[in-house]
Write a protein that holds these residues in place. Structure first.
Motif, PDB file in Angstrom:
ATOM      1  N   GLU A 256       4.085  20.405 -14.208  1.00 15.36           N
ATOM      2  CA  GLU A 256       4.779  19.919 -15.409  1.00 15.36           C
ATOM      3  C   GLU A 256       4.232  18.558 -15.842  1.00 15.36           C
ATOM      4  O   GLU A 256       4.008  18.316 -17.035  1.00 15.36           O
ATOM      5  CB  GLU A 256       6.278  19.811 -15.125  1.00 15.36           C
ATOM      6  N   ALA A 257       4.016  17.661 -14.873  1.00 13.30           N
ATOM      7  CA  ALA A 257       3.529  16.319 -15.200  1.00 13.30           C
ATOM      8  C   ALA A 257       2.120  16.364 -15.777  1.00 13.30           C
ATOM      9  O   ALA A 257       1.806  15.656 -16.742  1.00 13.30           O
ATOM     10  CB  ALA A 257       3.565  15.442 -13.946  1.00 13.30           C
ATOM     11  N   PHE A 258       1.246  17.181 -15.198  1.00 14.13           N
ATOM     12  CA  PHE A 258      -0.120  17.281 -15.706  1.00 14.13           C
ATOM     13  C   PHE A 258      -0.129  17.819 -17.132  1.00 14.13           C
ATOM     14  O   PHE A 258      -0.896  17.364 -17.984  1.00 14.13           O
ATOM     15  CB  PHE A 258      -0.961  18.183 -14.799  1.00 14.13           C
ATOM     16  N   ALA A 259       0.715  18.828 -17.391  1.00 14.15           N
ATOM     17  CA  ALA A 259       0.763  19.412 -18.732  1.00 14.15           C
ATOM     18  C   ALA A 259       1.289  18.413 -19.760  1.00 14.15           C
ATOM     19  O   ALA A 259       0.829  18.391 -20.908  1.00 14.15           O
ATOM     20  CB  ALA A 259       1.646  20.664 -18.723  1.00 14.15           C
ATOM     21  N   GLU A 260       2.233  17.572 -19.353  1.00 16.79           N
ATOM     22  CA  GLU A 260       2.841  16.622 -20.287  1.00 16.79           C
ATOM     23  C   GLU A 260       2.025  15.354 -20.456  1.00 16.79           C
ATOM     24  O   GLU A 260       1.904  14.827 -21.571  1.00 16.79           O
ATOM     25  CB  GLU A 260       4.246  16.254 -19.786  1.00 16.79           C
ATOM     26  N   ARG A 261       1.462  14.826 -19.353  1.00 16.35           N
ATOM     27  CA  ARG A 261       0.878  13.487 -19.371  1.00 16.35           C
ATOM     28  C   ARG A 261      -0.593  13.447 -18.978  1.00 16.35           C
ATOM     29  O   ARG A 261      -1.192  12.368 -18.975  1.00 16.35           O
ATOM     30  CB  ARG A 261       1.686  12.577 -18.434  1.00 16.35           C
ATOM     31  N   GLY A 262      -1.179  14.578 -18.624  1.00 19.31           N
ATOM     32  CA  GLY A 262      -2.570  14.573 -18.197  1.00 19.31           C
ATOM     33  C   GLY A 262      -2.702  14.253 -16.723  1.00 19.31           C
ATOM     34  O   GLY A 262      -1.715  14.028 -16.014  1.00 19.31           O
ATOM     35  N   LEU A 263      -3.928  14.196 -16.243  1.00 21.77           N
ATOM     36  CA  LEU A 263      -4.174  14.033 -14.816  1.00 21.77           C
ATOM     37  C   LEU A 263      -4.046  12.592 -14.332  1.00 21.77           C
ATOM     38  O   LEU A 263      -4.132  12.335 -13.127  1.00 21.77           O
ATOM     39  CB  LEU A 263      -5.577  14.563 -14.466  1.00 21.77           C
ATOM     40  N   ASP A 264      -3.858  11.663 -15.236  1.00 24.91           N
ATOM     41  CA  ASP A 264      -3.737  10.258 -14.841  1.00 24.91           C
ATOM     42  C   ASP A 264      -2.349   9.906 -14.325  1.00 24.91           C
ATOM     43  O   ASP A 264      -2.122   8.768 -13.892  1.00 24.91           O
ATOM     44  CB  ASP A 264      -4.083   9.338 -16.025  1.00 24.91           C
ATOM     45  N   VAL A 265      -1.411  10.832 -14.361  1.00 25.98           N
ATOM     46  CA  VAL A 265      -0.064  10.542 -13.885  1.00 25.98           C
ATOM     47  C   VAL A 265      -0.132  10.170 -12.399  1.00 25.98           C
ATOM     48  O   VAL A 265      -0.764  10.868 -11.603  1.00 25.98           O
ATOM     49  CB  VAL A 265       0.864  11.755 -14.111  1.00 25.98           C
ATOM     50  N   PRO A 266       0.492   9.067 -11.981  1.00 27.43           N
ATOM     51  CA  PRO A 266       0.440   8.650 -10.572  1.00 27.43           C
ATOM     52  C   PRO A 266       1.160   9.636  -9.650  1.00 27.43           C
ATOM     53  O   PRO A 266       2.136  10.285 -10.042  1.00 27.43           O
ATOM     54  CB  PRO A 266       1.158   7.293 -10.585  1.00 27.43           C
ATOM     55  N   LEU A 267       0.693   9.719  -8.419  1.00 29.40           N
ATOM     56  CA  LEU A 267       1.337  10.603  -7.455  1.00 29.40           C
ATOM     57  C   LEU A 267       2.769  10.168  -7.183  1.00 29.40           C
ATOM     58  O   LEU A 267       3.630  11.004  -6.884  1.00 29.40           O
ATOM     59  CB  LEU A 267       0.537  10.636  -6.155  1.00 29.40           C
ATOM     60  N   GLY A 268       3.040   8.857  -7.281  1.00 26.83           N
ATOM     61  CA  GLY A 268       4.402   8.387  -7.089  1.00 26.83           C
ATOM     62  C   GLY A 268       5.353   8.953  -8.122  1.00 26.83           C
ATOM     63  O   GLY A 268       6.507   9.292  -7.806  1.00 26.83           O
ATOM     64  N   ASP A 269       4.896   9.075  -9.370  1.00 23.07           N
ATOM     65  CA  ASP A 269       5.731   9.659 -10.423  1.00 23.07           C
ATOM     66  C   ASP A 269       5.991  11.139 -10.147  1.00 23.07           C
ATOM     67  O   ASP A 269       7.092  11.646 -10.402  1.00 23.07           O
ATOM     68  CB  ASP A 269       5.058   9.499 -11.782  1.00 23.07           C
ATOM     69  N   ILE A 270       4.976  11.821  -9.626  1.00 21.56           N
ATOM     70  CA  ILE A 270       5.144  13.234  -9.287  1.00 21.56           C
ATOM     71  C   ILE A 270       6.156  13.381  -8.154  1.00 21.56           C
ATOM     72  O   ILE A 270       7.007  14.284  -8.167  1.00 21.56           O
ATOM     73  CB  ILE A 270       3.788  13.857  -8.898  1.00 21.56           C
ATOM     74  N   ALA A 271       6.079  12.484  -7.167  1.00 23.10           N
ATOM     75  CA  ALA A 271       7.023  12.530  -6.052  1.00 23.10           C
ATOM     76  C   ALA A 271       8.457  12.341  -6.547  1.00 23.10           C
ATOM     77  O   ALA A 271       9.372  13.059  -6.116  1.00 23.10           O
ATOM     78  CB  ALA A 271       6.662  11.455  -5.024  1.00 23.10           C
ATOM     79  N   ARG A 272       8.669  11.369  -7.443  1.00 23.87           N
ATOM     80  CA  ARG A 272      10.018  11.146  -7.972  1.00 23.87           C
ATOM     81  C   ARG A 272      10.514  12.351  -8.754  1.00 23.87           C
ATOM     82  O   ARG A 272      11.679  12.735  -8.673  1.00 23.87           O
ATOM     83  CB  ARG A 272      10.021   9.892  -8.856  1.00 23.87           C
ATOM     84  N   ARG A 273       9.625  12.959  -9.519  1.00 23.49           N
ATOM     85  CA  ARG A 273      10.018  14.138 -10.290  1.00 23.49           C
ATOM     86  C   ARG A 273      10.393  15.287  -9.358  1.00 23.49           C
ATOM     87  O   ARG A 273      11.299  16.077  -9.653  1.00 23.49           O
ATOM     88  CB  ARG A 273       8.864  14.560 -11.206  1.00 23.49           C
ATOM     89  N   ALA A 274       9.686  15.388  -8.245  1.00 22.21           N
ATOM     90  CA  ALA A 274       9.944  16.468  -7.279  1.00 22.21           C
ATOM     91  C   ALA A 274      11.143  16.160  -6.382  1.00 22.21           C
ATOM     92  O   ALA A 274      11.628  17.048  -5.668  1.00 22.21           O
ATOM     93  CB  ALA A 274       8.715  16.706  -6.420  1.00 22.21           C
ATOM     94  N   GLY A 275      11.596  14.907  -6.376  1.00 25.67           N
ATOM     95  CA  GLY A 275      12.732  14.536  -5.532  1.00 25.67           C
ATOM     96  C   GLY A 275      12.354  14.363  -4.081  1.00 25.67           C
ATOM     97  O   GLY A 275      13.181  14.599  -3.186  1.00 25.67           O
ATOM     98  N   VAL A 276      11.110  13.957  -3.817  1.00 26.99           N
ATOM     99  CA  VAL A 276      10.644  13.742  -2.449  1.00 26.99           C
ATOM    100  C   VAL A 276       9.981  12.374  -2.374  1.00 26.99           C
ATOM    101  O   VAL A 276       9.724  11.722  -3.389  1.00 26.99           O
ATOM    102  CB  VAL A 276       9.648  14.832  -2.003  1.00 26.99           C
ATOM    103  N   GLY A 277       9.681  11.935  -1.172  1.00 26.72           N
ATOM    104  CA  GLY A 277       8.996  10.678  -0.998  1.00 26.72           C
ATOM    105  C   GLY A 277       7.506  10.819  -1.203  1.00 26.72           C
ATOM    106  O   GLY A 277       6.938  11.913  -1.099  1.00 26.72           O
ATOM    107  N   ALA A 278       6.842   9.703  -1.478  1.00 26.52           N
ATOM    108  CA  ALA A 278       5.394   9.732  -1.675  1.00 26.52           C
ATOM    109  C   ALA A 278       4.678  10.236  -0.435  1.00 26.52           C
ATOM    110  O   ALA A 278       3.653  10.917  -0.513  1.00 26.52           O
ATOM    111  CB  ALA A 278       4.899   8.338  -2.057  1.00 26.52           C
ATOM    112  N   GLY A 279       5.228   9.901   0.736  1.00 29.67           N
ATOM    113  CA  GLY A 279       4.607  10.364   1.980  1.00 29.67           C
ATOM    114  C   GLY A 279       4.581  11.877   2.084  1.00 29.67           C
ATOM    115  O   GLY A 279       3.630  12.458   2.625  1.00 29.67           O
ATOM    116  N   THR A 280       5.621  12.521   1.555  1.00 28.63           N
ATOM    117  CA  THR A 280       5.665  13.992   1.577  1.00 28.63           C
ATOM    118  C   THR A 280       4.543  14.573   0.736  1.00 28.63           C
ATOM    119  O   THR A 280       3.899  15.558   1.126  1.00 28.63           O
ATOM    120  CB  THR A 280       7.019  14.486   1.043  1.00 28.63           C
ATOM    121  N   VAL A 281       4.284  13.962  -0.421  1.00 24.61           N
ATOM    122  CA  VAL A 281       3.191  14.431  -1.280  1.00 24.61           C
ATOM    123  C   VAL A 281       1.868  14.311  -0.547  1.00 24.61           C
ATOM    124  O   VAL A 281       1.057  15.251  -0.518  1.00 24.61           O
ATOM    125  CB  VAL A 281       3.149  13.630  -2.593  1.00 24.61           C
TER     126      VAL A 281
END
Length: 245
Positions: free
Chosen positions: A26-51
Motif C-alpha cells: 500500500e505504501a509503495f503504491a501511494e508514496r513510491g519506493l522512497d517511503v522509509p521502512l519505519g513508516d511501513i512498520a507503523r502502518r503494519a502495527g509492528v516495530g522496525a526490528g520486526t521489519v
C-alpha cells in the motif's frame, strides 16, 4: 525463565510478515519506493526490528512485495481455470492482469530499472505466472476462442501494451473499453491483417481489395464502382491478356 519457541511464535511471525507485506504494498503504491521502512512498520502495527528481521533490506522487501502480488494473480488465474469456460477464463485473467497493473506499477518499474537485483523468489513466481498464462491460452485455443497462431509471447507483449495504455488514460472506463477492443484482436472473428492493412464490413472480415494484375492493395473509393486495377499499366495488361472474341 526460558522461553520456548513454539507453533504460536511461528504463527505470530507469519502474521507479522503478512502485515508488513500488505503495508509495504500500500505504501509503495501511494508514496513510491522512497517511503522509509519505519513508516511501513507503523502502518503494519509492528516495530522496525520486526521489519528488518523478515526483510534485511529495502530491496528484499520490494522483491517480496512484487512476488506476493504476482502469486496472488497466479492463484486467481488458477481459480478462473477451474470455475470458468476456457475462453472466458483466458480473457478474464488478461483483463485482471491489465486492470490491477496500476497498483504494481511503482515496484515493477523499479525492478525493470535495476536488473542487478538478486531475485530468486521473484524469478520462480514469474515462471509460475508464465506457465499459467500458456495453459490458459492453449485451453482457449482448443476451445476455439483464440486464434491458433497466437503464442504466449504475443499475449505478454499485448498485455504489457494494454497496461501501459490504461495507465495513461484519465478516464478508466474508456481505457478498459480500449483494452477490450484491443484484446478482441486475439479472437478468430477479428479481421486478418496483411502487410499492415485489413478490411471489414458489416458481414465480417474480408481481405483488403487488391489489383487483379499485380496484387497491390487498393484504396477504397467512397463512391462509384470498386477499382479493379492499381493504374493504367495494369489495366492495359489485363486488356491485352483477354482472349480475342
Amino acid at each position: 525463565m526460558t522461553t520456548v519457541t513454539g507453533a504460536g511464535d511461528r504463527s505470530d511471525a507469519r502474521r507479522n510478515r503478512a502485515r508488513v507485506l500488505s503495508a509495504a504494498g500500500e505504501a509503495f503504491a501511494e508514496r513510491g519506493l522512497d517511503v522509509p521502512l519505519g513508516d511501513i512498520a507503523r502502518r503494519a502495527g509492528v516495530g522496525a526490528g520486526t521489519v528488518y528481521r523478515h526483510f534485511p533490506s529495502k530491496h528484499a522487501l520490494v522483491e517480496a512485495v512484487f512476488a506476493q502480488q504476482l502469486g496472488e494473480l497466479v492463484a486467481s488465474g488458477e481459480r478462473r481455470m477451474s470455475r470458468s469456460a476456457p475462453t472466458e477464463a483466458f480473457f478474464g485473467f488478461i483483463l485482471e492482469v491489465v486492470g490491477t497493473t496500476r497498483s504494481r506499477a511503482t515496484v515493477c518499474d523499479a525492478l525493470d530499472a535495476d536488473a542487478s537485483w538478486p531475485r530468486p523468489v521473484l524469478t520462480a513466481t514469474v515462471a509460475r505466472l508464465h506457465q499459467l498464462l500458456e495453459t490458459l491460452l492453449r485451453a482457449a485455443q482448443r476451445d476455439g476462442g483464440v486464434r491458433p497462431e497466437i503464442g504466449p509471447d504475443d499475449v505478454v507483449a499485448l498485455t504489457v501494451g494494454c497496461a501501459a495504455m490504461l495507465r495513461v488514460r484519465h478516464d478508466r472506463a474508456a481505457g478498459i473499453r480500449l483494452v477490450r477492443l484491443t484484446l478482441d484482436g486475439l479472437r478468430p472473428s477479428a479481421p486478418v491483417v496483411t502487410e499492415g492493412r485489413s478490411f471489414r464490413d458489416n458481414r465480417g472480415p474480408h481481405p483488403a481489395p487488391a489489383c487483379e494484375q499485380c496484387g497491390t492493395v487498393l484504396t477504397l473509393r467512397p463512391t462509384g464502382r470498386p477499382a479493379r486495377y492499381c493504374g493504367a499499366a495494369c489495366r492495359q495488361r489485363a486488356h491485352r491478356s483477354r482472349p480475342s472474341p
